[in-house]
Design an enzyme around this catalytic site. Structure first.
Site, short mmCIF file in Angstrom:
data_model
loop_
_atom_site.label_atom_id
_atom_site.label_comp_id
_atom_site.label_asym_id
_atom_site.label_seq_id
_atom_site.Cartn_x
_atom_site.Cartn_y
_atom_site.Cartn_z
N ASP A 13 0.81 -1.22 0.00
CA ASP A 13 0.00 0.00 0.00
C ASP A 13 0.84 1.27 0.00
OD1 ASP A 13 -2.22 -1.65 0.10
OD2 ASP A 13 -2.30 -1.62 2.28
N GLU A 14 2.00 1.21 -0.59
CA GLU A 14 2.89 2.37 -0.63
C GLU A 14 2.41 3.41 -1.64
OE1 GLU A 14 3.88 -0.75 -1.13
OE2 GLU A 14 5.39 -1.30 0.37
N LYS A 16 1.82 2.12 -5.15
CA LYS A 16 2.35 1.56 -6.41
C LYS A 16 1.43 1.86 -7.59
CE LYS A 16 2.37 -2.46 -4.35
NZ LYS A 16 2.10 -2.08 -2.95
N GLY A 17 0.11 1.67 -7.36
CA GLY A 17 -0.84 1.88 -8.45
C GLY A 17 -0.76 3.29 -8.99
N GLY A 40 -4.59 -4.24 -3.80
CA GLY A 40 -5.57 -3.21 -4.14
C GLY A 40 -4.77 -1.98 -4.53
N HIS A 41 -4.74 -1.66 -5.79
CA HIS A 41 -3.92 -0.55 -6.28
C HIS A 41 -4.83 0.60 -6.70
CE1 HIS A 41 -0.30 -3.40 -7.22
NE2 HIS A 41 -0.68 -3.43 -5.96
N THR A 129 -5.99 -11.51 3.53
CA THR A 129 -7.12 -10.86 2.88
C THR A 129 -8.22 -11.89 2.56
OG1 THR A 129 -6.17 -11.20 0.69
CG2 THR A 129 -5.62 -9.12 1.79
N ARG A 143 2.53 -28.68 -7.12
CA ARG A 143 2.31 -29.24 -8.47
C ARG A 143 0.93 -29.86 -8.67
NH1 ARG A 143 7.68 -32.45 -7.81
NH2 ARG A 143 6.70 -32.52 -5.78
N GLN A 224 1.94 -6.08 -3.19
CA GLN A 224 2.36 -6.19 -1.78
C GLN A 224 3.65 -5.38 -1.58
OE1 GLN A 224 1.35 -9.59 -3.34
NE2 GLN A 224 -0.56 -8.57 -2.87
N THR A 239 2.92 -12.70 2.65
CA THR A 239 2.09 -13.30 1.62
C THR A 239 2.84 -14.51 1.06
OG1 THR A 239 0.66 -12.85 -0.26
CG2 THR A 239 2.85 -11.80 -0.31
N ARG A 305 -5.52 0.50 8.55
CA ARG A 305 -4.09 0.16 8.50
C ARG A 305 -3.42 0.66 9.78
NH1 ARG A 305 -3.72 2.75 2.61
NH2 ARG A 305 -4.51 1.03 1.36
P1 GDP Z 1 -0.75 0.33 -3.57
O1 GDP Z 1 -1.36 -0.95 -3.10
O2 GDP Z 1 0.72 0.37 -3.34
O3 GDP Z 1 -1.11 0.66 -4.99
O4 GDP Z 1 -1.37 1.47 -2.65
P2 GDP Z 1 -2.93 1.63 -2.23
O5 GDP Z 1 -3.69 2.12 -3.40
O6 GDP Z 1 -3.42 0.40 -1.56
O7 GDP Z 1 -2.81 2.71 -1.08
C1 GDP Z 1 -2.29 3.96 -1.28
C2 GDP Z 1 -3.36 4.97 -0.88
O8 GDP Z 1 -2.78 6.26 -0.73
C3 GDP Z 1 -4.45 5.14 -1.91
O9 GDP Z 1 -5.64 5.48 -1.26
C4 GDP Z 1 -3.95 6.32 -2.75
O10 GDP Z 1 -5.00 7.02 -3.39
C5 GDP Z 1 -3.31 7.16 -1.69
N1 GDP Z 1 -2.15 7.96 -2.13
C6 GDP Z 1 -1.17 7.64 -3.00
N2 GDP Z 1 -0.22 8.59 -3.02
C7 GDP Z 1 -0.60 9.53 -2.13
C8 GDP Z 1 -0.02 10.77 -1.68
O11 GDP Z 1 1.08 11.16 -2.08
N3 GDP Z 1 -0.70 11.46 -0.73
C9 GDP Z 1 -1.90 11.03 -0.23
N4 GDP Z 1 -2.50 11.78 0.69
N5 GDP Z 1 -2.47 9.89 -0.64
C10 GDP Z 1 -1.82 9.15 -1.56
P1 IMO Z 2 -0.91 -4.18 -2.27
O1 IMO Z 2 -0.45 -4.74 -3.59
C1 IMO Z 2 -1.02 -4.55 2.06
C2 IMO Z 2 -1.15 -8.61 3.71
C3 IMO Z 2 -2.43 -9.04 4.40
C4 IMO Z 2 -1.87 -10.04 5.40
C5 IMO Z 2 -0.76 -10.71 4.63
C6 IMO Z 2 -1.15 -12.01 3.95
O2 IMO Z 2 -2.21 -3.47 -2.33
O3 IMO Z 2 0.17 -3.40 -1.62
P2 IMO Z 2 -2.70 -12.76 1.92
O4 IMO Z 2 -4.01 -12.26 1.43
O5 IMO Z 2 -1.60 -12.63 0.94
O6 IMO Z 2 -2.81 -14.13 2.51
O7 IMO Z 2 -2.32 -11.81 3.19
O8 IMO Z 2 -0.36 -9.78 3.63
N1 IMO Z 2 -1.33 -8.12 2.32
C7 IMO Z 2 -1.26 -6.83 1.97
N2 IMO Z 2 -1.07 -5.72 2.72
N3 IMO Z 2 -1.11 -4.45 0.71
C8 IMO Z 2 -1.25 -5.55 -0.06
O9 IMO Z 2 -1.21 -5.49 -1.40
C9 IMO Z 2 -1.38 -6.80 0.57
N4 IMO Z 2 -1.56 -8.07 0.13
C10 IMO Z 2 -1.53 -8.86 1.20
O10 IMO Z 2 -3.06 -7.94 5.02
O11 IMO Z 2 -1.29 -9.34 6.48
MG MG Z 3 -2.90 -1.60 -1.85
#
Ligand code: GDP
Ligand code: IMO
Ligand code: MG
Length: 423
Positions: A13-14, A16-17, A40-41, A129, A143, A224, A239, A305
């Protein structure tokens, strides 16, 4: 031409999307290489928010082609919903989305196994998840799995039935009561497979390597984060795939020598969803403020989170494992107005100060040692030029660059495409 990688350096959730969407303008091909709909991107532009789970984040661009690589696990039911959600945007998806024949399928019974396995763990649960990720990768490495390419064979339903029957027996092993209507799940699964089959299935390793030979530019999109990697993450709270750079080679069929830039993406603080150790986690007002201002709720499950300060010891570890060549700092805007900012620069590990990530990072083994930074009060969300960022933020960035020895090339100051400062 090389394949550039973009991957998360923390617990996912950094952002990436968002950044893949921003960078897609420079690429011919975007490819997901691991994970599944546990991802979830989030993308935001033109006042709309989109959340993608399986489909790569380049899908909204006119020209780029998008590939779901062999390392990904696909749930046809979730995939169908993603396709349906995109229908109103007239993207002509079958002309620019391709699926590897070697990608594995998540069956409805994989989801059930995930649920009972987690329930049986009680307090020790991973916080999965519950998308069936673990059981599907278990069948892959064991396998026994079903792959997308199997759907082109006339007897795929028999193969499905045999595997599902085995899973039903496995459910009995767990002393957990699970309610389900198999007929309903199967009807939904079969309908979803019809939709999956409207997207071209390809030999993706061949497709990608010929694209490289033809000088096409490729960006691999990680899911992830590095600390959720099956080998290098906080096992067992991880994961089931290699989320780190090496996963792109096995998840796409690209040789290590063909990897170019490795973009490592991190939040200006840290979040984690699900269970597992998190040394810099905050349980005070600062943590609550990050969660509120950063709107820190999971894009896949909606769970809150956990939030904490940036952990530079863990970040350095992730930079090293991935060979990150450039960094992208996300959500800098969220830190505006804090009294002080802190970053963990070493650990007290069983009474000794250390600067690397040890085998055990649970709270009883590790206490973070912080360095403090001045904060700023300015709202960053309309800033477009690096030079006009507050001096305190620039010093924080400089410190991070010196600590991990990699430059920060992008600073993100809001969720929208436009709120991205390139350096
Ligand atoms: P991903 O899984 O790495 O693609 O990240 P997520 O989409 O799960 O979570 C990132 C969240 O932060 C999303 O709700 C984005 O809309 C939001 N976001 C991304 N970049 C920024 C930013 O620079 N500032 C703020 N406030 N929100 C951001
Ligand atoms: P994105 O791509 C944040 C976490 C789950 C759990 C652990 C194992 O959006 O960054 P799993 O469903 O793989 O069995 O879960 O990993 N997890 C994530 N946390 N962002 C994700 O993806 C994640 N995908 C899995 O919360 O702790
Ligand atoms: Mg995410």
């Amino acid at each position: 031409m090389n394949v550039n990688l973009l991957l998360g350096l923390q617990w996912g959730d950094e952002g990436k999307g968002k950044i893949v969407d921003v960078l897609t303008a420079n690429y011919d091909l975007i490819a997901r290489f691991q994970g599944g709909p546990n991802a979830g991107h989030t993308l935001m532009f033109d006042g709309h928010k989109h959340v993608l789970h399986t489909i790569p984040s380049g899908i909204f661009h006119k020209k780029a082609k998008n590939i779901v690589g062999n390392g990904v696990v696909i749930d046809p039911v979730i995939f169908k919903k993603e396709i349906e959600d995109l229908a109103k945007f007239n993207l002509d998806i079958p002309s620019k989305l391709f699926i590897s024949r070697k990608a594995h399928l998540i069956l409805p019974t994989h989801r059930l196994l995930d649920a009972v396995s987690e329930a049986s763990k009680g307090k020790a649960k991973i916080g999965s998840t519950l998308k069936g990720i673990g059981p599907t990768y278990m069948d892959k490495t064991g396998r026994n799995g079903m792959r997308v390419g199997d759907l082109e064979l006339s007897d795929w339903k028999e193969k499905y039935k045999a595997l599902a029957a085995k899973h039903l027996k496995m459910l009995d092993f767990f002393d957990v009561d699970v309610q389900f209507d198999l007929e309903e799940l199967e009807t939904e699964f079969y309908e979803a497979i019809k939709v999956l089959k409207t997207i071209p299935f390809i030999d993706s390793e061949e497709f990608i390597n010929s694209a490289l030979k033809n000088n096409q530019s490729i960006l691999a999109e990680g899911a992830q984060g590095s600390l959720l990697d099956i080998d290098f993450g906080t096992y067992p709270f991880v994961t089931s795939s290699n989320t780190t750079a090496a996963g792109a080679c096995t998840g796409l069929g690209v040789a290590p020598g063909k990897i170019g830039e490795v973009f490592g993406i991190f939040k200006a603080y840290t979040t984690r969803v699900g269970s597992g150790p998190f040394p810099t986690e905050l349980f005070d007002e600062d943590g609550a403020k990050m969660a509120k201002v950063g709107n820190e709720f999971g894009a896949t499950t909606g769970r809150p989170r956990r939030c904490g300060w940036l952990d530079l010891v863990a970040l350095k570890y992730a930079v090293q494992i991935n060979g990150a060549t450039q960094l992208m700092m996300m959500k800098a805007d969220v830190l505006s107005g804090f009294d002080k900012i802190k970053a963990c620069t070493s650990y007290n590990y069983k009474g000794k100060e250390i600067t690397h990530l040890p085998y055990n990072i649970e709270a009883h083994n590790v206490t973070p040692i912080f360095t403090e930074f001045e904060c700023w009060n300015e709202d960053l969300t309309s800033i477009t030029d690096f030079d006009t960022l507050p001096i305190q933020l620039k010093s924080y960035i400089k410190f991070i660059e010196n600590f991990v020895e990699v430059p920060v090339k992008i600073v993100s100051v809001g969720p929208d495409r436009k709120q991205t400062i390139m350096r």
